[in-house]
Design a protein around this motif. Structure first.
Motif, short mmCIF file in Angstrom:
data_model
loop_
_atom_site.label_atom_id
_atom_site.label_comp_id
_atom_site.label_asym_id
_atom_site.label_seq_id
_atom_site.Cartn_x
_atom_site.Cartn_y
_atom_site.Cartn_z
N ASP A 230 0.85 -1.19 0.00
CA ASP A 230 0.00 0.00 0.00
C ASP A 230 0.89 1.24 0.00
OD1 ASP A 230 -2.27 -1.52 0.14
OD2 ASP A 230 -2.67 -1.12 2.25
N ARG B 183 2.06 5.03 0.86
CA ARG B 183 1.97 5.86 2.06
C ARG B 183 2.40 7.28 1.70
NH1 ARG B 183 1.13 2.73 6.37
NH2 ARG B 183 1.52 0.52 6.13
N ARG C 135 -10.94 6.33 8.65
CA ARG C 135 -10.91 5.47 7.45
C ARG C 135 -12.03 5.88 6.51
NH1 ARG C 135 -9.60 2.46 11.83
NH2 ARG C 135 -7.65 1.31 11.67
N PRO D 18 -11.04 -0.48 6.29
CA PRO D 18 -9.57 -0.53 6.38
C PRO D 18 -8.96 -0.85 5.02
CG PRO D 18 -10.60 -1.91 8.07
CD PRO D 18 -11.69 -1.48 7.13
N GLY D 19 -7.82 -0.22 4.73
CA GLY D 19 -7.09 -0.53 3.51
C GLY D 19 -7.38 0.37 2.32
N THR E 162 -6.67 5.39 4.85
CA THR E 162 -6.64 5.61 6.28
C THR E 162 -5.75 6.81 6.55
OG1 THR E 162 -6.91 3.26 6.75
CG2 THR E 162 -5.98 4.60 8.51
N GLY F 37 -3.07 3.41 2.15
CA GLY F 37 -4.19 2.74 1.51
C GLY F 37 -4.10 2.74 0.00
N VAL F 38 -4.84 1.83 -0.60
CA VAL F 38 -4.76 1.64 -2.05
C VAL F 38 -5.26 2.86 -2.83
CG1 VAL F 38 -4.85 -0.87 -1.92
CG2 VAL F 38 -6.98 0.43 -2.15
#
Length: 149
Positions: free
Chosen positions: A6, A8, A87, A92-93, A96, A120-121
Protein backbone atom coordinates in the motif's frame (compact mmCIF):
# COMPACT_ATOMS: atom_id res chain seq x y z
CA UNK A 1 -0.01 -11.43 -9.49
CA UNK A 2 2.65 -9.19 -7.88
CA UNK A 3 2.13 -8.06 -4.30
CA UNK A 4 2.40 -4.27 -4.26
CA UNK A 5 2.63 -2.58 -0.87
CA UNK A 6 0.00 0.00 0.00
CA UNK A 7 1.34 3.45 -0.79
CA UNK A 8 1.97 5.86 2.06
CA UNK A 9 2.09 9.66 2.13
CA UNK A 10 2.70 12.21 4.85
CA UNK A 11 1.79 15.88 5.12
CA UNK A 12 3.36 18.07 7.78
CA UNK A 13 2.62 21.75 8.40
CA UNK A 14 3.48 24.10 11.24
CA UNK A 15 3.06 27.67 12.37
CA UNK A 16 4.43 29.87 15.17
CA UNK A 17 1.75 31.36 17.40
CA UNK A 18 2.55 34.25 19.76
CA UNK A 19 0.62 32.98 22.76
CA UNK A 20 0.77 30.22 25.33
CA UNK A 21 0.30 26.51 24.55
CA UNK A 22 -2.69 26.56 26.93
CA UNK A 23 -4.40 29.25 24.85
CA UNK A 24 -3.74 27.35 21.60
CA UNK A 25 -5.12 24.15 23.16
CA UNK A 26 -8.18 26.03 24.39
CA UNK A 27 -8.98 27.29 20.88
CA UNK A 28 -8.21 23.92 19.26
CA UNK A 29 -10.47 21.99 21.63
CA UNK A 30 -13.37 24.47 21.61
CA UNK A 31 -14.96 22.51 18.78
CA UNK A 32 -18.35 24.19 19.15
CA UNK A 33 -16.75 27.39 17.83
CA UNK A 34 -15.26 25.75 14.70
CA UNK A 35 -18.02 26.91 12.33
CA UNK A 36 -17.20 30.54 13.21
CA UNK A 37 -13.47 30.41 12.44
CA UNK A 38 -12.19 27.09 11.06
CA UNK A 39 -12.07 27.04 7.23
CA UNK A 40 -11.01 23.37 7.07
CA UNK A 41 -12.87 21.50 9.82
CA UNK A 42 -16.26 23.14 9.53
CA UNK A 43 -17.87 21.02 12.25
CA UNK A 44 -16.60 18.57 14.85
CA UNK A 45 -18.82 16.82 17.37
CA UNK A 46 -18.03 14.17 19.94
CA UNK A 47 -15.88 13.89 23.04
CA UNK A 48 -12.15 14.45 22.66
CA UNK A 49 -11.25 11.38 24.67
CA UNK A 50 -9.39 8.21 23.67
CA UNK A 51 -11.51 5.54 21.94
CA UNK A 52 -14.34 8.03 21.30
CA UNK A 53 -15.83 8.33 17.82
CA UNK A 54 -16.11 11.86 16.38
CA UNK A 55 -18.17 13.28 13.56
CA UNK A 56 -16.08 15.61 11.42
CA UNK A 57 -17.23 17.68 8.45
CA UNK A 58 -14.51 19.07 6.22
CA UNK A 59 -14.99 21.98 3.85
CA UNK A 60 -18.25 22.44 2.11
CA UNK A 61 -19.96 25.59 0.98
CA UNK A 62 -23.51 26.69 0.35
CA UNK A 63 -24.08 24.08 -2.34
CA UNK A 64 -21.59 21.42 -1.22
CA UNK A 65 -22.01 19.74 2.15
CA UNK A 66 -18.34 18.79 2.31
CA UNK A 67 -16.99 15.44 3.41
CA UNK A 68 -18.17 13.79 6.63
CA UNK A 69 -16.24 11.04 8.36
CA UNK A 70 -16.10 9.42 11.79
CA UNK A 71 -12.56 9.11 13.13
CA UNK A 72 -11.65 7.52 16.44
CA UNK A 73 -9.66 9.55 18.96
CA UNK A 74 -6.33 7.85 19.65
CA UNK A 75 -4.34 10.28 21.81
CA UNK A 76 -5.27 13.21 24.04
CA UNK A 77 -2.49 14.93 25.95
CA UNK A 78 -4.04 18.20 27.19
CA UNK A 79 -2.06 21.21 26.09
CA UNK A 80 0.24 19.07 23.93
CA UNK A 81 -1.32 16.60 21.51
CA UNK A 82 -4.56 15.45 19.91
CA UNK A 83 -4.60 12.56 17.45
CA UNK A 84 -7.30 10.59 15.64
CA UNK A 85 -7.47 7.91 12.99
CA UNK A 86 -10.07 7.87 10.25
CA UNK A 87 -10.91 5.47 7.45
CA UNK A 88 -12.72 6.35 4.25
CA UNK A 89 -16.21 4.81 4.52
CA UNK A 90 -14.92 2.97 7.61
CA UNK A 91 -13.15 0.42 5.41
CA UNK A 92 -9.57 -0.53 6.38
CA UNK A 93 -7.09 -0.53 3.51
CA UNK A 94 -8.86 1.94 1.19
CA UNK A 95 -7.65 5.21 2.67
CA UNK A 96 -6.64 5.61 6.28
CA UNK A 97 -5.44 8.86 7.80
CA UNK A 98 -3.81 9.40 11.16
CA UNK A 99 -4.29 13.10 11.93
CA UNK A 100 -2.06 14.73 14.52
CA UNK A 101 -2.15 18.14 16.21
CA UNK A 102 0.94 18.92 18.30
CA UNK A 103 1.55 21.94 20.50
CA UNK A 104 5.05 22.80 21.74
CA UNK A 105 6.11 25.74 23.88
CA UNK A 106 8.90 27.82 22.35
CA UNK A 107 10.88 30.81 23.55
CA UNK A 108 8.46 33.08 21.66
CA UNK A 109 5.15 31.35 22.29
CA UNK A 110 3.92 28.15 20.69
CA UNK A 111 4.75 25.97 17.73
CA UNK A 112 1.57 24.38 16.34
CA UNK A 113 2.08 21.39 14.07
CA UNK A 114 -0.67 19.72 12.07
CA UNK A 115 0.21 16.56 10.19
CA UNK A 116 -1.37 13.47 8.70
CA UNK A 117 -0.01 10.10 7.69
CA UNK A 118 -2.02 8.48 4.89
CA UNK A 119 -2.03 4.83 3.81
CA UNK A 120 -4.19 2.74 1.51
CA UNK A 121 -4.76 1.64 -2.05
CA UNK A 122 -6.65 4.83 -3.00
CA UNK A 123 -3.37 6.74 -2.72
CA UNK A 124 -2.57 5.31 -6.14
CA UNK A 125 -5.33 7.62 -7.44
CA UNK A 126 -5.64 10.46 -4.89
CA UNK A 127 -3.09 13.25 -4.45
CA UNK A 128 -3.07 14.05 -0.72
CA UNK A 129 -1.00 17.17 -1.39
CA UNK A 130 -4.29 18.97 -2.05
CA UNK A 131 -4.92 18.66 1.71
CA UNK A 132 -1.76 20.62 2.60
CA UNK A 133 -3.34 23.93 1.58
CA UNK A 134 -6.34 23.21 3.83
CA UNK A 135 -4.06 22.50 6.80
CA UNK A 136 -2.25 25.79 6.19
CA UNK A 137 -5.56 27.71 6.08
CA UNK A 138 -6.64 26.16 9.37
CA UNK A 139 -3.24 26.82 10.97
CA UNK A 140 -3.43 30.51 10.01
CA UNK A 141 -7.01 30.81 11.29
CA UNK A 142 -6.03 29.13 14.58
CA UNK A 143 -3.10 31.54 14.95
CA UNK A 144 -5.34 34.54 14.31
CA UNK A 145 -7.98 33.40 16.80
CA UNK A 146 -5.50 32.38 19.51
CA UNK A 147 -3.49 35.60 19.27
CA UNK A 148 -6.61 37.80 19.27
CA UNK A 149 -7.61 36.89 22.82
Amino acid sequence: MPNFPDPRRHIDTQIEIATSPERVWSVLTDTEAYPSWNPFIRKLTGRLEPRQRLTVRLGGGKTDGGMVFHPEVVTVMPGRRLQWIGRLWGVPGLLTGTHDFEITQTGHGTLFRQSEAFAGVLLWFYDVETVRAEFIKMNRALKSRAEAA
